[in-house]
Design an enzyme around this catalytic site. Sequence first.
Site, short mmCIF file in Angstrom:
data_model
loop_
_atom_site.label_atom_id
_atom_site.label_comp_id
_atom_site.label_asym_id
_atom_site.label_seq_id
_atom_site.Cartn_x
_atom_site.Cartn_y
_atom_site.Cartn_z
N LYS A 271 0.86 -1.19 0.00
CA LYS A 271 0.00 0.00 0.00
C LYS A 271 0.89 1.23 0.00
CE LYS A 271 -3.18 2.67 2.95
NZ LYS A 271 -4.05 2.69 4.14
N ASP A 276 -2.56 10.28 3.18
CA ASP A 276 -3.95 9.87 3.36
C ASP A 276 -4.70 10.91 4.18
OD1 ASP A 276 -6.35 8.59 3.62
OD2 ASP A 276 -5.63 7.01 4.98
N LYS A 283 -10.21 12.92 7.46
CA LYS A 283 -9.75 12.59 8.81
C LYS A 283 -9.70 13.85 9.67
CE LYS A 283 -6.49 8.85 7.64
NZ LYS A 283 -7.14 7.76 8.39
N ASP A 294 1.64 6.60 5.25
CA ASP A 294 0.69 5.61 4.73
C ASP A 294 1.20 4.88 3.47
OD1 ASP A 294 -1.68 4.36 5.39
OD2 ASP A 294 -2.92 5.66 4.12
N ASP A 353 -12.07 6.93 3.29
CA ASP A 353 -10.88 6.76 4.13
C ASP A 353 -10.46 5.28 4.22
OD1 ASP A 353 -8.77 7.55 5.68
OD2 ASP A 353 -9.94 7.82 7.52
N GLU A 355 -9.27 3.50 1.94
CA GLU A 355 -8.75 3.55 0.57
C GLU A 355 -7.64 2.53 0.31
OE1 GLU A 355 -7.55 5.28 2.97
OE2 GLU A 355 -5.41 5.02 2.67
N ARG A 357 -7.30 -0.60 0.96
CA ARG A 357 -7.78 -1.87 0.41
C ARG A 357 -8.17 -1.73 -1.06
NH1 ARG A 357 -12.35 -2.10 4.98
NH2 ARG A 357 -10.64 -1.00 6.03
N1 BES Z 1 -4.17 4.76 6.70
C1 BES Z 1 -5.29 4.48 7.51
C2 BES Z 1 -4.98 3.53 8.65
C3 BES Z 1 -4.00 3.99 9.67
C4 BES Z 1 -4.44 4.54 10.86
C5 BES Z 1 -2.64 3.81 9.47
C6 BES Z 1 -3.53 4.95 11.79
C7 BES Z 1 -1.74 4.22 10.41
C8 BES Z 1 -2.19 4.77 11.58
C9 BES Z 1 -6.39 3.86 6.69
O1 BES Z 1 -6.45 4.25 5.35
C10 BES Z 1 -7.67 4.25 7.30
O2 BES Z 1 -7.99 5.39 7.28
N2 BES Z 1 -8.37 3.28 7.86
C11 BES Z 1 -9.60 3.51 8.49
C12 BES Z 1 -10.55 2.49 7.93
C13 BES Z 1 -11.96 2.73 8.34
C14 BES Z 1 -12.53 3.92 7.60
C15 BES Z 1 -12.71 1.47 8.00
C16 BES Z 1 -9.42 3.30 9.98
O3 BES Z 1 -8.71 2.38 10.36
O4 BES Z 1 -9.96 4.09 10.73
ZN ZN Z 2 -4.70 4.86 4.51
MN MN Z 3 -7.54 6.02 5.06
#
Ligand code: BES
Ligand code: ZN
Ligand code: MN
Length: 506
Positions: A271, A276, A283, A294, A353, A355, A357
């Site tokens: 990824k 992000d 966010k 990210d 968010d 994204e 996946r």
């Molecule tokens: N890049 C984030 C996940 C992340 C969070 C990485 C903290 C490093 C530290 C990812 O793209 C994301 O935003 N995930 C969301 C998914 C949710 C919307 C299902 C999350 O984990 O809150």
């Molecule tokens: Zn992300």
């Molecule tokens: Mn995200």
Amino acid sequence: MTTRQAQLASANVTTVRLNPSDSVSLDTGALVVGIHSGPDGPSTAPGAGDLDEALGGTLAAALGALGATGKPGEISKIPTFGALPAPLVVAVGLGEAPSGDYDPETLRRAAGVAVRALAGTPRAALALPAVTAEQAQAVALGGLLGAYAFTRFRTVGEQPAPVEELTVLTSAAGAADAVKRAEVLAKSVSLVRDLVNSPPSDLWPARFAEIAEQSAKEAGLTVEVLDEEALREGGYGGIVAVGQGSANPPRLVRLAYSHPEATSTLAFVGKGITFDSGGLSLKPSASMDWMKSDMGGAGAVFGALLGVAGLGLRVNVVGYLCLAENMPSGTAQRPSDVFTSLSGKTVEVLDTDAEGRLVLIDGITRAGRDNPDVIIDVATLTGAQIVALGWRTAGVMSNDDVLRAEVVETAVGEGEGAWGMPLPEELRKGLDSPVADIANLQPERWGSMLAAGIFLREFVPEGVRWAHIDMAGPAFNKGEPHGYTPKGGTGAITRTLVGIAERYAR
Ligand code: BES
Ligand code: ZN
Ligand code: MN
């Protein structure tokens, strides 16, 4: 090429050499020895004997008088008052003396702590326990990783330069080859740390692709870069959807290493979200300011390919860097948009968010065309990983129990925290979409690390063994430095991927 890029490629300038001679006569800036903790105070570890002798057997008592205990991570500095050429002795805690062999991670961490504490000293010698080649490698790797610093954007203030030359004291058979592996790994990990630490104003998808292209060519890898047009025409709906909101368009980089005697092919998919923001599902600021990290998964895949090439492993490895910047704008994807992924399956985007996946599924589908024996994806995928396992332990999910165990075992052996996680079948129905083949999000937050894994699994080519490593926490150290790990980008999982390639090269 700008200066900044030039610096990026040559970040790790620390060199390491071996010296079998006694530590005491060595002309160096500091001599590092290990000490153990015990009921009667600190005691010296193997490697410290010559020094202790030169000091009349007083080392442990002197350290005890200073208040040293020998616990892991502890540093004591003692001046040598002209008793030996090195002006300074650094005693680093190794914890209790082991009953058997030293755990390599204990040695890596100790070397890392000591070398970090020596910033500003150009040359240092490590007289830590290095009786075997494996131990010498651990000392060298910990020292090299501890010497890392990201200084590209600093123009003012005190900047103690990292140690430039490390001497590892060892007379172990095979130490030279073992230390070579440490150098290759340290170079890869340092590069990944640089990429993760690079601000998004300095690292966007096309720039990352350029850097990958250049260093991959130097390493003798085959490189292919798909730009936004090629991605659109090629049907990479997920990468296009995530990237369409940004002024910096997406890229897919394919790196391939092959060996004429290889019997297995591995595919690594990373990824690579260079920033992000969350997209329209924006966010909050506190969760956003470190989202330059990210792209840590793509970083690890890139670093691993360079590492595999550097070691000349007898295995074929293909790496995919799924690069996009996730931004809100008038062209950004909207929650409720539907796209067709490279696999042909349609995806409803309920939350922009989620994204990572979306870019990964196109990478996984594309990786299937290489007919790999194994696909491993690496991603800073979910905050839920951090909730479940904390900052230092990645979650490993798989469609194959043996592969999952192999990945966890390899990671732990390399000193990278990892733990096996399930893919519970009952979570699949939460991803049902009323309009598309699948939704990118389940309605509840519980178990979202696992739900993300379930989502990815739907796109794994039939019959291919696959593992997913969620390293949202381990990729970036928001806390203080520890062991050989600095603040900021860690280069996590790079060593694990190289270790897996070594496993399949045997
Ligand atoms: N890049 C984030 C996940 C992340 C969070 C990485 C903290 C490093 C530290 C990812 O793209 C994301 O935003 N995930 C969301 C998914 C949710 C919307 C299902 C999350 O984990 O809150
Ligand atoms: Zn992300
Ligand atoms: Mn995200």
